[in-house]
Design an enzyme around this catalytic site. Sequence first.
Site, short mmCIF file in Angstrom:
data_model
loop_
_atom_site.label_atom_id
_atom_site.label_comp_id
_atom_site.label_asym_id
_atom_site.label_seq_id
_atom_site.Cartn_x
_atom_site.Cartn_y
_atom_site.Cartn_z
N CYS A 1 19.37 47.94 -10.04
CA CYS A 1 19.64 46.69 -10.75
C CYS A 1 21.12 46.35 -10.64
CB CYS A 1 19.23 46.84 -12.22
SG CYS A 1 19.75 45.47 -13.25
N CYS B 1 19.62 47.62 -20.09
CA CYS B 1 20.13 46.58 -19.20
C CYS B 1 20.61 45.36 -19.99
CB CYS B 1 19.05 46.16 -18.21
SG CYS B 1 19.61 44.90 -17.06
N TYR C 1 -6.46 1.74 6.54
CA TYR C 1 -5.43 0.74 6.22
C TYR C 1 -5.37 -0.43 7.21
CZ TYR C 1 -2.59 3.78 9.32
OH TYR C 1 -2.13 4.54 10.35
N LYS D 1 2.41 4.51 1.41
CA LYS D 1 2.53 5.06 2.76
C LYS D 1 2.07 6.50 2.68
CE LYS D 1 5.45 5.16 6.82
NZ LYS D 1 5.09 6.47 7.32
N CYS E 1 13.93 45.86 -12.80
CA CYS E 1 14.92 46.82 -13.30
C CYS E 1 14.20 47.71 -14.30
CB CYS E 1 16.04 46.06 -14.00
SG CYS E 1 17.03 47.11 -15.05
N LYS F 1 10.89 3.55 2.37
CA LYS F 1 10.72 4.99 2.18
C LYS F 1 11.27 5.46 0.83
CE LYS F 1 9.51 7.37 5.35
NZ LYS F 1 9.88 7.62 6.73
N CYS G 1 22.79 46.60 -14.43
CA CYS G 1 22.99 47.84 -15.18
C CYS G 1 22.94 49.09 -14.31
CB CYS G 1 21.98 47.96 -16.31
SG CYS G 1 20.33 48.39 -15.75
N GLU H 1 0.85 -1.20 0.00
CA GLU H 1 0.00 0.00 0.00
C GLU H 1 0.88 1.24 0.00
OE1 GLU H 1 -1.83 -0.41 3.79
OE2 GLU H 1 -3.05 -2.14 3.21
N ASP I 1 1.10 10.25 3.58
CA ASP I 1 1.77 11.22 4.43
C ASP I 1 0.74 12.13 5.10
OD1 ASP I 1 3.92 12.23 5.65
OD2 ASP I 1 4.73 13.30 3.93
S1 IVH Z 1 0.00 0.38 8.90
C1 IVH Z 1 1.12 -1.76 12.55
N1 IVH Z 1 -0.39 1.38 6.50
O1 IVH Z 1 2.75 5.28 8.92
C2 IVH Z 1 1.15 -0.95 11.33
N2 IVH Z 1 0.50 2.79 8.17
O2 IVH Z 1 5.24 4.75 10.39
C3 IVH Z 1 0.51 0.35 11.52
N3 IVH Z 1 0.90 5.07 7.44
O3 IVH Z 1 1.46 5.62 12.14
C4 IVH Z 1 0.48 1.21 10.36
N4 IVH Z 1 0.21 4.82 5.39
O4 IVH Z 1 0.27 6.85 10.27
C5 IVH Z 1 0.05 1.61 7.74
N5 IVH Z 1 -0.81 2.14 4.34
C6 IVH Z 1 -0.38 2.36 5.60
C7 IVH Z 1 0.09 3.62 6.00
C8 IVH Z 1 0.53 3.80 7.31
C9 IVH Z 1 0.68 5.66 6.27
C10 IVH Z 1 1.47 5.75 8.64
C11 IVH Z 1 0.67 5.56 9.89
C12 IVH Z 1 1.63 5.03 10.91
C13 IVH Z 1 2.94 5.34 10.32
C14 IVH Z 1 3.98 4.34 10.76
#
Ligand code: IVH
Length: 673
Positions: free
Chosen positions: A414, A438, A230, A120, A432, A320, A417, A118, A122
């Site tokens: 400027c 210039c 998630y 991650k 300018c 990451k 010039c 999945e 932000d």
């Molecule tokens: S699972 C036990 N799935 O990442 C696992 N976390 O560094 C719990 N996060 O606190 C998290 N996308 O806020 C999971 N697809 C995803 C995620 C995700 C973002 C964040 C979440 C967690 C942090 C952990």
Amino acid sequence: MSELLDKINRLKDELNHHNYQYYVLDNPEISDSAYDKLLRELQEIEAKHPELVTPDSPTQRVGATPLTEFNTVKHEIPMLSLANAFSAEEFSEFNQRITDLLKKSGVHSANDIKYAAEPKLDGLAISLLYEEGILVRGATRGDGSSGEDVTQNIRTIETIPLKLLGKKVPSRLEVRGEVIMDKEGFEELNNIQRKNNEKLFANPRNAAAGSLRQLDSRITAARPLSFFCYGIGIISDDITLPATHSKIMALLKSWGMRINPESKVVTGINGADQYYTRLFNKRESLEYEIDGIVYKVNSLEYQKILGFVARAPRWAIARKFPAHEEMTKVLGIDIQVGRTGALTPVARLEPVFVGGVTVSNATLHNQDEIERLDIRVGDTVVIRRAGDVIPQVVNVVLSKREGKPRKFKMPTHCPVCGSVAVRNENEAVTRCSGGLFCEAQGKQAIIHFASRKAMNIDGLGDRLVELLVDKGLVKTSADLYSLTHEQIANLERMGDKSAEKLLKALSQSKQTTFARFIFAMGIHDVGETTAKTLAEHFQSLEELESASFEELLSIRDVGPVVANNVTTFFKQKHNREVIDALLRAGIHWPKTPSVSAQAQTLFGKTFVITGTLSDMSRDEAKQALQALGAKVTGSVSKKTDYLVAGENPGSKVDKAKQLGVEILSEMQMKALL
Ligand code: IVH
């Protein structure tokens, strides 16, 4: 009453259904306006019967009475974090570790582990508690064992169902996921913040966190937040859980939870790697920010075997992406002069690797941006580089500021010039005013000068101009007219024939029109149309050169910015020198006394308008007067012929009386028109 309840429930179900179609399935069945109509219908009934409003009503997303503080929520099952992998090798080590562990525990088919992969997201982690299918609590992750009760705020997020869908839902269910702000919503929010002179958010994650931690949920309601689920926390045992994470997610989806559409089950290192590459490439085009991939062992049985270490599951890892943001030091602030004369401050940085490239400069845009960031030479700053976007300074790390560095000031002249640098009101850029002179603008100015709608010098294109300037043959457009046959013929890819042609074109261009010449001078914001207007208004170049700001402003379609640019342009000695050289070279145009202007009935009369007019706006009146040749200025002086006084006219009337200026009513003015 029960009929009414039926009606309410029907409306709620319908609204919940359409919400699900829209947000979870991305497949709306009805238009936004049809949805709003249903919602209004429910709102109207509830307004008449407030006792029938329930917390899970789709009308309850607008926010509630502000809180004074958040209550603490203890998580029954801790909310864990994830271990990180920063490279393919680190992921491979993780994969090896768990393969070995599973094998040791007697799992023989552990060679190609299936992972639920999945994005991650932000944003920030949230726990949602549903009892008998109704959302009863939303809490932040906090330190993992307890967080804050943000239920009121959570209820305002449309992608979070207030009630689970379907007949068979668990009596107790804790859904976990991420609250995010998408990129577009983030930009819009910051635009609003900027307009209201409020603090800008550094990135979507901060914006999402700041929005969710509002004591006044009406503020949260106005913020563009959304949610992806998630995983789960607590679940009552009246439901038999499926055997894999991906199936649990499918089940949650059927209950109305929004699952990330990029989620996919992949097999082994290769599958994981392919998924990583695909999403890494897709990263910039996603509507929201992601900072990596989360891989979870898909089988719940394996998850159980693997268990946990410290604060993280052993069965999951976050791989990451390279960071978008890094810290570095500002070594200096330089000024770059662009082709249009814009003076842009640029931070010279200690080189830093960010978003996949080494960055040693970042634009600071303009004076306002420098003030907003309060950036000073020597500061430590956070640099952000997302995708192909030019690197930005996100913020200054004030705690790392040493001593008392001086504030940065835009230069008054400027740096290329030496001409005066001008910043017009309501504009962020400083420019300018050297225009023709210039060097930074030189090539561009000459290209513009020679262009078809300006002096129309046939055969003098961009490339040739660049060549002439680079060879030092031409510095300003006036130098074009002293080029010799030999000089041109000796240039790359030129010869006798093309030299002859160019000289002929140059000579022909000397006979031009006043409007073309004004346009050719390249005064900022003076386009073809404005140039024509100016040529019609002024009888000669001398008149235009000596026109005051006020006089320019009185011309129809000339605003304060153009008026200021024109006066500043002519104030520059070097601009006048280039113009003189051009005239000496023989540039001329027919003098056309503007017959039409003299035929205008109000020609030569100066008006001032004050107070509120009843039939038209002041601007409309101004335009109507100008159309008849009148000048309209902003303040009453001896030169004023008439003061038009609307309602509540103020002090200008007194001034007019003092000076003996004739005062007209709106009616009288209309008679004149
Ligand atoms: S699972 C036990 N799935 O990442 C696992 N976390 O560094 C719990 N996060 O606190 C998290 N996308 O806020 C999971 N697809 C995803 C995620 C995700 C973002 C964040 C979440 C967690 C942090 C952990």
